[in-house]
Design an enzyme around this catalytic site. Structure first.
Site, PDB file in Angstrom:
ATOM      1  N   THR A   1       0.829  -1.208   0.000  1.00 19.36           N
ATOM      2  CA  THR A   1       0.000   0.000   0.000  1.00 19.36           C
ATOM      3  C   THR A   1       0.863   1.258   0.000  1.00 19.36           C
ATOM      4  OG1 THR A   1      -1.487  -1.268   1.421  1.00 19.36           O
ATOM      5  CG2 THR A   1      -2.020   1.031   1.116  1.00 19.36           C
TER       6      THR A   1
ATOM      7  N   ARG B   1       7.901  -2.790   2.624  1.00 18.79           N
ATOM      8  CA  ARG B   1       8.108  -2.927   4.072  1.00 18.79           C
ATOM      9  C   ARG B   1       8.463  -4.347   4.433  1.00 18.79           C
ATOM     10  NH1 ARG B   1       3.287   1.111   6.135  1.00 18.79           N
ATOM     11  NH2 ARG B   1       4.196   2.883   5.036  1.00 18.79           N
TER      12      ARG B   1
ATOM     13  N   SER C   1       6.363   3.557   8.650  1.00 22.98           N
ATOM     14  CA  SER C   1       5.221   4.293   9.185  1.00 22.98           C
ATOM     15  C   SER C   1       4.864   3.911  10.607  1.00 22.98           C
ATOM     16  CB  SER C   1       4.029   4.110   8.255  1.00 22.98           C
ATOM     17  OG  SER C   1       2.993   4.970   8.634  1.00 22.98           O
ATOM     18  N   HIS C   2       3.677   3.325  10.780  1.00 20.49           N
ATOM     19  CA  HIS C   2       3.154   3.043  12.116  1.00 20.49           C
ATOM     20  C   HIS C   2       3.632   1.692  12.648  1.00 20.49           C
ATOM     21  CE1 HIS C   2       0.778   1.464   8.899  1.00 20.49           C
ATOM     22  NE2 HIS C   2       0.287   0.561   9.708  1.00 20.49           N
TER      23      HIS C   2
ATOM     24  N   LYS D   1      10.376   3.895   0.238  1.00 22.48           N
ATOM     25  CA  LYS D   1       9.323   4.313  -0.669  1.00 22.48           C
ATOM     26  C   LYS D   1       9.868   5.402  -1.577  1.00 22.48           C
ATOM     27  CE  LYS D   1       5.854   6.898   0.917  1.00 22.48           C
ATOM     28  NZ  LYS D   1       4.570   7.560   1.030  1.00 22.48           N
TER      29      LYS D   1
ATOM     30  N   ASP E   1       2.038   9.422  13.888  1.00 23.34           N
ATOM     31  CA  ASP E   1       2.656   8.098  13.785  1.00 23.34           C
ATOM     32  C   ASP E   1       4.162   8.178  13.507  1.00 23.34           C
ATOM     33  OD1 ASP E   1       2.476   8.984  11.153  1.00 23.34           O
ATOM     34  OD2 ASP E   1       2.268   6.947  10.363  1.00 23.34           O
TER      35      ASP E   1
ATOM     36  N   ASP F   1       6.128   8.113  10.894  1.00 26.31           N
ATOM     37  CA  ASP F   1       6.667   9.012   9.866  1.00 26.31           C
ATOM     38  C   ASP F   1       5.902  10.325   9.754  1.00 26.31           C
ATOM     39  OD1 ASP F   1       4.478   7.592   8.841  1.00 26.31           O
ATOM     40  OD2 ASP F   1       5.156   7.840   6.781  1.00 26.31           O
TER      41      ASP F   1
ATOM     42  N   ASP G   1       2.712  11.146   9.114  1.00 30.32           N
ATOM     43  CA  ASP G   1       1.635  11.443   8.163  1.00 30.32           C
ATOM     44  C   ASP G   1       0.241  11.139   8.728  1.00 30.32           C
ATOM     45  OD1 ASP G   1       1.944   8.706   8.033  1.00 30.32           O
ATOM     46  OD2 ASP G   1       2.178   8.601   5.855  1.00 30.32           O
ATOM     47  N   ARG G   2       0.175  10.474   9.883  1.00 33.17           N
ATOM     48  CA  ARG G   2      -1.144  10.178  10.466  1.00 33.17           C
ATOM     49  C   ARG G   2      -1.455  11.130  11.613  1.00 33.17           C
ATOM     50  NH1 ARG G   2      -2.349   3.765  10.482  1.00 33.17           N
ATOM     51  NH2 ARG G   2      -1.549   3.371   8.400  1.00 33.17           N
TER      52      ARG G   2
ATOM     53  N   GLU H   1      -8.394   9.394   4.746  1.00 33.79           N
ATOM     54  CA  GLU H   1      -8.644   7.970   4.908  1.00 33.79           C
ATOM     55  C   GLU H   1      -9.059   7.712   6.344  1.00 33.79           C
ATOM     56  OE1 GLU H   1      -6.109   5.164   2.448  1.00 33.79           O
ATOM     57  OE2 GLU H   1      -4.610   6.559   3.201  1.00 33.79           O
TER      58      GLU H   1
ATOM     59  N   LYS I   1      -0.438  12.399   3.119  1.00 33.98           N
ATOM     60  CA  LYS I   1      -1.253  12.797   4.248  1.00 33.98           C
ATOM     61  C   LYS I   1      -0.329  13.465   5.268  1.00 33.98           C
ATOM     62  CE  LYS I   1      -1.333   8.067   6.149  1.00 33.98           C
ATOM     63  NZ  LYS I   1      -1.037   7.141   5.026  1.00 33.98           N
TER      64      LYS I   1
ATOM     65  N   ARG J   1      -8.891  -6.474   7.879  1.00 31.53           N
ATOM     66  CA  ARG J   1      -9.597  -5.289   8.358  1.00 31.53           C
ATOM     67  C   ARG J   1     -11.071  -5.412   7.985  1.00 31.53           C
ATOM     68  NH1 ARG J   1      -5.143  -2.579   9.678  1.00 31.53           N
ATOM     69  NH2 ARG J   1      -3.500  -2.121   8.186  1.00 31.53           N
TER      70      ARG J   1
HETATM   71  C1  VG1 Z   1      -2.820   1.195   5.840  1.00 35.71           C
HETATM   72  C2  VG1 Z   1      -4.086   2.014   5.826  1.00 35.71           C
HETATM   73  C3  VG1 Z   1      -4.117   2.897   4.606  1.00 35.71           C
HETATM   74  C4  VG1 Z   1      -2.842   3.753   4.575  1.00 35.71           C
HETATM   75  C5  VG1 Z   1      -1.616   2.876   4.639  1.00 35.71           C
HETATM   76  C6  VG1 Z   1      -0.339   3.660   4.724  1.00 35.71           C
HETATM   77  O1  VG1 Z   1      -2.806   0.346   4.727  1.00 35.71           O
HETATM   78  O2  VG1 Z   1      -5.231   1.208   5.874  1.00 35.71           O
HETATM   79  O3  VG1 Z   1      -5.278   3.689   4.633  1.00 35.71           O
HETATM   80  O4  VG1 Z   1      -2.802   4.532   3.412  1.00 35.71           O
HETATM   81  O5  VG1 Z   1      -1.690   2.041   5.789  1.00 35.71           O
HETATM   82  O6  VG1 Z   1      -0.305   4.479   5.846  1.00 35.71           O
HETATM   83  P1  VG1 Z   1      -3.223  -1.212   4.826  1.00 35.71           P
HETATM   84  O7  VG1 Z   1      -2.957  -1.735   3.447  1.00 35.71           O
HETATM   85  O8  VG1 Z   1      -2.382  -1.818   5.899  1.00 35.71           O
HETATM   86  O9  VG1 Z   1      -4.664  -1.210   5.203  1.00 35.71           O
HETATM   87  V1  VG1 Z   1       1.176   4.892   6.530  1.00 35.71           V
HETATM   88  O10 VG1 Z   1       0.891   5.995   7.717  1.00 35.71           O
HETATM   89  O11 VG1 Z   1       1.659   3.322   6.979  1.00 35.71           O
HETATM   90  O12 VG1 Z   1       2.132   5.408   5.270  1.00 35.71           O
HETATM   91 CO    CO Z   2       2.571   6.849   8.335  1.00 38.61          CO
END
Ligand code: VG1
Ligand code: CO
Length: 551
Positions: free
Chosen positions: A26, A30, A121-122, A134, A285, A287, A289-290, A371, A384, A504
């Site tokens: 996504t 990773r 990210s998270h 990325k 989070d 990085d 962006d959340r 999102e 984001k 999910r």
């Molecule tokens: C998750 C979220 C998605 C978001 C992505 C990257 O993806 O659901 O909405 O864009 O993380 O966010 P997934 O495929 O695990 O549902 V971040 O803050 O990790 O760049």
């Molecule tokens: Co993030």
């Protein structure tokens, strides 16, 4: 007399063999840190970027990460590889730090040919945690699927990578260095971003709010937003010292899970739901962006947050009179749709992942997007942006002089309330998760018109999207069951996890009767949750009694 310039840079062409598992998910590639640490895993992916993104040759590349374990080593490798691949200039955040939205802002401000973000990210960090990489394109956004696919294909065919034999660069001090013939500029990670925020928001009004008794708490979760929040909230806006907690980025995020939700942002949640809670609380989070937005004993769902920001855009100087359209990812609740309808602006529904907003933003069709996964942002960058959302809320709070809860309740009274929840089942056995999805999908045909516990199905499909700008198509983006009253159940497998599968389940229900709007979301949605669990044979297939995370 003509001078002949002879390069003294030694470039090594090292042999490598393809890895089969370098398809970005996504949001980038990773994997566990240990996977990236084994040469030439990182090198292969980086070389695939240089092999396919030919504008980088002779161009400028931005590089930074969220400071997680292996960030520094990876940056030194990327610098040497960029030098060997003919990049003219690299801009790197001091200490290797740059939040994801800051990378986007820097790419745009200096009109570079792209950037590389190092983050998972998270996901947790540290030697046993996750790492990620990325590529972002010249508009500042994550590479669209066409490009990530080209990079992936290149990783499958690659047999050499290029790396300069150059010493490590001192990335801890601002200034310009050279690596081979490439110039390396170490930039302040916060300056350009903070300046952009000052252009968008009413800093004077926010300063007045946060210095006049309004209590604010920001939890950086030992991740990238610490330096940004200290500078913007405490220095430039004058919030008291101590406003920012966990503000020092750590390679392992202090052992925590840098995911700003009700489960992982424990310290902030405990304070905001305690007695004598601050007026406003927020977290970001790994990085940056959340965002999670909280009021005194009040949680704002990310879907509602997007709707509130859109409905109050006129109060924010940078958006006054220029709200063109909005977009949300498919599983995000339809709260923003109702605002768009009232304002008479376009509203788009895209697949999960920020990259799908890129074309709409570039084309000027949308101003805000978001999102359900704690992501909110606008056309100021192409990612984001966690702190942006926090400042948007503070700007609205300063202008309306109401509490978070009051603003939210007034919003529901005007537009109706979209009850919303997401149930995550993490680290489920991959085969079991796939089996569950197949089982759900196999029942979708013929479901329209049928009743599930009194809810009548109005559509049931696997979401597919055609980009309105370039007509590119993306299919298999999530299984959806929609009901005649506007309720929805969505099943989707995560594309960001690194262990097993993450399932999910997204549930939504609309309520426009104000008397019914005060209910707890889990209660209001209990019957739909029940339908989802039975329909998917969730317990039998995963062996799980309850979700890992409920939002
Ligand atoms: C998750 C979220 C998605 C978001 C992505 C990257 O993806 O659901 O909405 O864009 O993380 O966010 P997934 O495929 O695990 O549902 V971040 O803050 O990790 O760049
Ligand atoms: Co993030």
């Amino acid at each position: 007399m003509m001078e002949l310039y002879v390069s003294t840079m030694k470039i090594n062409h090292l042999e490598t063999t393809p890895f089969t598992d370098q398809r970005p998910g996504t949001s980038g590639l990773r994997k566990k840190v240990r996977v990236f640490q084994q040469p030439p895993y990182l090198e292969n992916f980086v070389q695939a970027i240089f092999d396919t993104q030919i504008d980088l040759k002779g161009g400028t590349l931005v590089v930074g990460g969220d400071g997680r374990f292996y960030n520094r080593e990876a940056i030194q490798i990327i610098i040497r590889m960029a030098a060997a691949n003919g990049v003219a200039r690299i801009m790197v955040g001091r200490a290797g730090l740059l939040s994801t939205p800051a990378v986007s802002a820097v790419i745009r401000k200096y009109q570079t040919q792209g950037g590389i973000i190092l983050s998972a990210s998270h996901n947790p960090g540290g030697p046993d945690g996750d790492f990620g990489i990325k590529f972002n394109i010249a508009n500042g956004g994550s590479a669209p699927e066409g490009i990530t696919e080209a990079i992936f294909e290149r990783t499958q065919a690659i047999n050499t990578y290029r790396i300069a034999e150059e010493p490590d660069i001192d990335i801890d001090h601002l200034g310009t260095h050279t690596s081979g013939e490439m110039s390396v500029e170490v930039i302040d990670p916060v300056d350009d971003y903070a300046e952009l925020m000052e252009q968008l928001f009413d800093f004077a009004a926010i300063r007045e709010l946060v210095t006049s008794g309004f209590r604010l708490r920001f939890d950086a979760m030992h991740a990238i937003t610490g330096p940004y929040a200290h500078e913007i909230l405490e220095q430039r806006l004058g919030a008291p010292e101590g406003t920012v907690i966990n503000g020092e980025p750590k390679p392992d995020f202090g052992g925590g899970h840098p995911d700003p939700n009700l489960t992982y942002a424990e310290e902030l949640v405990a304070e905001m739901f305690g007695t004598n809670a601050p007026d406003f609380g927020a977290a970001s989070d790994g990085d940056g962006d959340r965002n999670m937005i909280l009021g005194d004993n009040f949680f704002v769902t990310p879907s509602d947050s997007l709707a509130v920001i859109a409905a109050n855009a006129e109060l924010i100087p940078g958006y006054h009179g220029r709200l063109k359209g909005v977009a949300r990812s498919m599983p995000t609740s339809g709260a923003v749709d109702r605002v768009a309808q009232k304002l008479g602006i376009e509203c788009f529904e895209t697949p999960t992942g920020w990259k799908f907003f890129g074309n709409l933003l570039d084309a000027g069709r949308i101003t805000f997007c978001g999102e359900e996964s704690f992501g909110t942002g606008s056309d100021h960058v192409r990612e984001k942006d966690g702190l942006w959302a926090v400042l948007a809320w503070l700007n609205i709070l300063a202008a309306r002089k109401q509490s978070v809860a009051e603003i939210m309740k007034e919003h529901w009274a005007e537009y109706g309330r979209n009850y919303y929840t997401r149930h995550d089942y993490e680290e489920v056995d991959s085969d079991a998760a796939r089996g569950l999805m197949q089982h759900v999908e196999s029942q979708l045909a013929g479901l329209v018109g049928q009743q599930l516990d009194g809810y009548t199905v109005s559509y049931a499909d696997n979401f597919a999207y055609t980009d309105p700008i370039d007509n590119s198509e993306s299919s298999h983006q999530g299984l959806r069951i929609g009901f005649t009253d506007g309720s929805r159940i969505i099943f989707r497998l995560s594309g960001t996890g690194t262990a097993g599968a993450t399932l999910r389940i997204y549930i939504e229900k609309f309520e426009d009767d104000v008397a019914q709007q005060a209910m707890d979301a889990q209660l209001a949605l209990a019957d739909l949750v029940n339908i989802a669990e039975r329909f998917s044979e969730l317990k039998q297939r995963t062996g799980r009694e309850c979700p890992s995370v409920i939002t």
